[in-house]
Design a protein around this motif. Structure first.
Motif, mmCIF file in Angstrom:
data_model
loop_
_atom_site.group_PDB
_atom_site.id
_atom_site.type_symbol
_atom_site.label_atom_id
_atom_site.label_comp_id
_atom_site.label_asym_id
_atom_site.label_seq_id
_atom_site.Cartn_x
_atom_site.Cartn_y
_atom_site.Cartn_z
ATOM 1 N N ARG A 62 0.698 -1.279 -0.121
ATOM 2 C CA ARG A 62 0.099 -0.167 0.070
ATOM 3 C C ARG A 62 0.815 1.120 0.153
ATOM 4 O O ARG A 62 0.192 2.442 -0.498
ATOM 5 N N ASN A 63 1.922 1.282 0.360
ATOM 6 C CA ASN A 63 3.046 2.312 0.301
ATOM 7 C C ASN A 63 3.280 2.686 -1.094
ATOM 8 O O ASN A 63 3.951 1.751 -1.684
ATOM 9 N N LEU A 79 5.412 4.177 -2.592
ATOM 10 C CA LEU A 79 7.199 4.110 -2.816
ATOM 11 C C LEU A 79 7.485 2.490 -3.103
ATOM 12 O O LEU A 79 8.182 2.483 -4.154
ATOM 13 N N ILE A 81 5.163 11.750 -4.995
ATOM 14 C CA ILE A 81 5.078 11.239 -3.477
ATOM 15 C C ILE A 81 5.703 12.355 -2.583
ATOM 16 O O ILE A 81 4.726 12.691 -1.697
ATOM 17 N N TYR A 117 3.496 14.366 0.323
ATOM 18 C CA TYR A 117 4.040 14.262 1.616
ATOM 19 C C TYR A 117 3.930 15.865 1.960
ATOM 20 O O TYR A 117 3.555 16.334 3.270
ATOM 21 N N ARG A 141 0.712 16.965 3.165
ATOM 22 C CA ARG A 141 0.344 16.287 4.495
ATOM 23 C C ARG A 141 -0.809 15.488 4.338
ATOM 24 O O ARG A 141 -1.710 14.989 5.346
ATOM 25 N N LEU A 142 -0.738 14.839 3.240
ATOM 26 C CA LEU A 142 -1.709 13.848 2.931
ATOM 27 C C LEU A 142 -1.270 12.500 3.236
ATOM 28 O O LEU A 142 0.129 12.201 3.351
ATOM 29 N N VAL A 145 0.580 9.099 3.164
ATOM 30 C CA VAL A 145 1.311 8.313 2.049
ATOM 31 C C VAL A 145 0.877 6.790 2.022
ATOM 32 O O VAL A 145 1.452 5.896 2.499
#
Lengths: 235, 99
Positions: free
Chosen positions: B25-26, B28, B79, B83, B86-87, B89
């Motif tokens: 789910r990340n 990155l 990404i 960040y 402030r959503l 990640v």
């Protein structure tokens, strides 16, 4: 067993281990390191396939430059331990089955193909196959248009990344700008303006609040969704 | 070593990457798994280039590496922008565009 077969098995096992590590490791930083390992062993496979220039580019560009970019972003974001098994969505159960089915299908398609060369050892080796000279000549003669297109694509991607990641007004709280420009420090606190004699304290004005108390308040209360977990630090 | 072995390795690497894209789910790590899929395709291209004795497959693999680098740059820019705003990640929590 020939030495090239032994090397193939070692490199293939390392590549698959790295690939599984990228998916299975919780910490994004360790995932990046596993991908570097995977790329290095893939470069060994490329060397076994006589693709010297591709192997060198793989190590230098991919494992060197692109992965450094990843490491920087992981350090910036802070990673965070993602629970691998939490949630229990049906996707988590179905997707490994899907991957296994896809792998079986691809293997059947590739090994059961009518292509005679798949079961052979490859074409006869010509001296200079896959060297930078040959690849460079191809890039500048036959494949000149894709080469130029790739350079334009790189330029567009670089500009796009700068546009995407720059600081924008209005989208984020402008704490630093406010503190630096709009809110003057109170008098007699040793500002450079006082030292130079250009700012004089006016006795009629009320004392301004010190920067430590007042301006920090809207930072915590007003900005961002409240349910977001705070930055944990570390990777 | 016969060419089929390389093709099997490339298929397995590709499927590992596909499973990672679906499981993780990340964003990155999803980008990393996309890299895995592209590398599986690259290995198949280079193996076929060896099979035919032509270098066109290697040129194709290099172009794929360029495209992968572009994709990484744009993805990482997205990404970082997430960040900054402030959503979260996490791709499961970013469902504002989902109707």
């Amino acid at each position: 067993m020939s030495p090239s077969a032994i090397l193939f098995f070692i490199a293939a096992i390392c590549a698959l281990t790295g690939a599984v590590g990228v998916v299975a490791l919780r910490n994004p930083f360790y995932s990046v390191l596993a991908l570097v390992f995977h790329l290095a062993s893939l470069a060994a496979l490329f060397l076994l396939l006589r693709a010297e220039f591709v192997a060198a580019a793989q190590v230098i560009v991919y494992a060197g430059a692109v992965m450094v970019l990843y490491v920087f972003v992981v350090a910036y974001i802070g990673g965070g331990q993602e629970p691998l098994t939490a949630g229990g969505t049906p996707l988590k159960i179905v997707s490994p089955l899907f991957a296994i089915a896809l792998a079986a299908e691809l293997c059947i398609a590739m090994l059961g193909t009518a292509l005679k060369g798949v079961s052979g050892k490859g074409a006869h080796y010509v001296l200079g196959f896959g060297t930078p000279g040959h690849i460079g000549r191809l890039f500048l003669t036959t494949y000149l248009f894709p080469f130029e297109l790739a350079s334009i694509l790189l330029l567009v991607a670089a500009v796009g990344a700068v546009v995407l990641a720059r600081r924008r007004r209005g989208l984020e709280p402008e704490i630093e700008l406010e503190r630096r420009v709009h809110i003057p420090r109170p008098a007699f606190t040793g500002t450079m303006a006082e030292a130079a004699g250009t700012r004089h304290a006016e006795p009629g004005l009320p004392e301004l609040p010190t920067p430590g108390e007042a301006e920090r308040e809207p930072l915590e209360s007003g900005s961002g969704p409240p349910d977001r977990a705070p930055f944990q630090g570390g990777w | 070593m016969w060419i089929g072995g390389y093709l099997v390795v490339s298929a397995l690497v590709f499927c590992t990457g596909a499973a990672g894209v679906l499981i993780r789910r990340n964003p990155l790590v999803i980008l990393l798994c996309l890299e895995l899929m592209l590398n599986g395709a690259n290995l198949a291209l280079v193996a076929f280039a060896r099979m035919w004795g032509g270098e066109a497959g290697q040129v194709f693999a290099l172009i794929v590496m360029v495209v992968a680098a572009c994709e990484v740059v744009v993805g990482l820019g997205l990404i970082v922008a997430l960040y900054r705003r402030r959503l979260p990640v996490d791709v499961d929590e970013l469902r504002e565009l989902q109707g």
